[in-house]
Design a protein around this motif. Structure first.
Motif, mmCIF file in Angstrom:
data_model
loop_
_atom_site.group_PDB
_atom_site.id
_atom_site.type_symbol
_atom_site.label_atom_id
_atom_site.label_comp_id
_atom_site.label_asym_id
_atom_site.label_seq_id
_atom_site.Cartn_x
_atom_site.Cartn_y
_atom_site.Cartn_z
ATOM 1 N N HIS A 26 0.707 -1.243 -0.152
ATOM 2 C CA HIS A 26 0.121 -0.221 -0.084
ATOM 3 C C HIS A 26 0.429 1.505 0.177
ATOM 4 O O HIS A 26 0.873 2.207 -0.419
ATOM 5 C CB HIS A 26 -0.690 0.034 1.182
ATOM 6 N N TRP B 115 -3.976 -3.854 10.711
ATOM 7 C CA TRP B 115 -4.637 -3.538 9.637
ATOM 8 C C TRP B 115 -5.963 -2.995 9.784
ATOM 9 O O TRP B 115 -5.884 -2.453 8.867
ATOM 10 C CB TRP B 115 -3.894 -4.810 8.792
ATOM 11 N N ARG B 116 -7.090 -3.750 10.040
ATOM 12 C CA ARG B 116 -7.946 -2.655 10.361
ATOM 13 C C ARG B 116 -8.291 -1.765 10.476
ATOM 14 O O ARG B 116 -9.129 -0.687 9.841
ATOM 15 C CB ARG B 116 -9.268 -3.989 10.964
ATOM 16 N N CYS C 232 -6.748 0.282 7.536
ATOM 17 C CA CYS C 232 -7.615 0.378 6.958
ATOM 18 C C CYS C 232 -9.518 1.480 6.814
ATOM 19 O O CYS C 232 -9.062 2.182 5.871
ATOM 20 C CB CYS C 232 -8.473 -1.171 5.823
ATOM 21 N N VAL D 87 -7.496 1.960 1.107
ATOM 22 C CA VAL D 87 -6.112 1.005 0.712
ATOM 23 C C VAL D 87 -7.492 0.531 -0.202
ATOM 24 O O VAL D 87 -8.766 -0.129 -0.164
ATOM 25 C CB VAL D 87 -6.286 0.160 2.074
ATOM 26 N N ARG E 47 -7.479 -5.447 1.602
ATOM 27 C CA ARG E 47 -8.450 -5.498 2.560
ATOM 28 C C ARG E 47 -8.263 -6.773 2.825
ATOM 29 O O ARG E 47 -8.582 -7.381 3.173
ATOM 30 C CB ARG E 47 -9.342 -4.771 2.198
#
Length: 64
Positions: free
Chosen positions: A13, A50-51, A54, A59, A64
């Motif tokens: 990303h 990570w969530r 996002c 992203v 995702r």
């Protein structure tokens, strides 16, 4: 999610160099005002972190 997969997605990303800088410097509200590095050091799961990434970044759906 394994930490290696987390970093693969971060690098995909942001780019390899910027991912490290962003993880170190950018404070995320969904992580309680911590950076990615701080949250991971505090024991948050890579999936949770990570969530949060996002939530604050646009992203790609593929990542995702």
């Amino acid at each position: 999610m394994r930490l290696t997969e987390f970093w693969r997605r971060m690098n995909a990303h942001f780019g390899e160099t910027y991912a490290e800088s962003w993880a170190r410097d950018y404070v995320l509200a969904p992580l309680g005002g911590r950076t990615v590095d701080q949250a991971l050091a505090d024991g948050e799961s890579a999936k949770t972190v990570w969530r949060a990434v996002c939530q604050v970044e646009d992203v790609s759906p593929k990542l995702r």
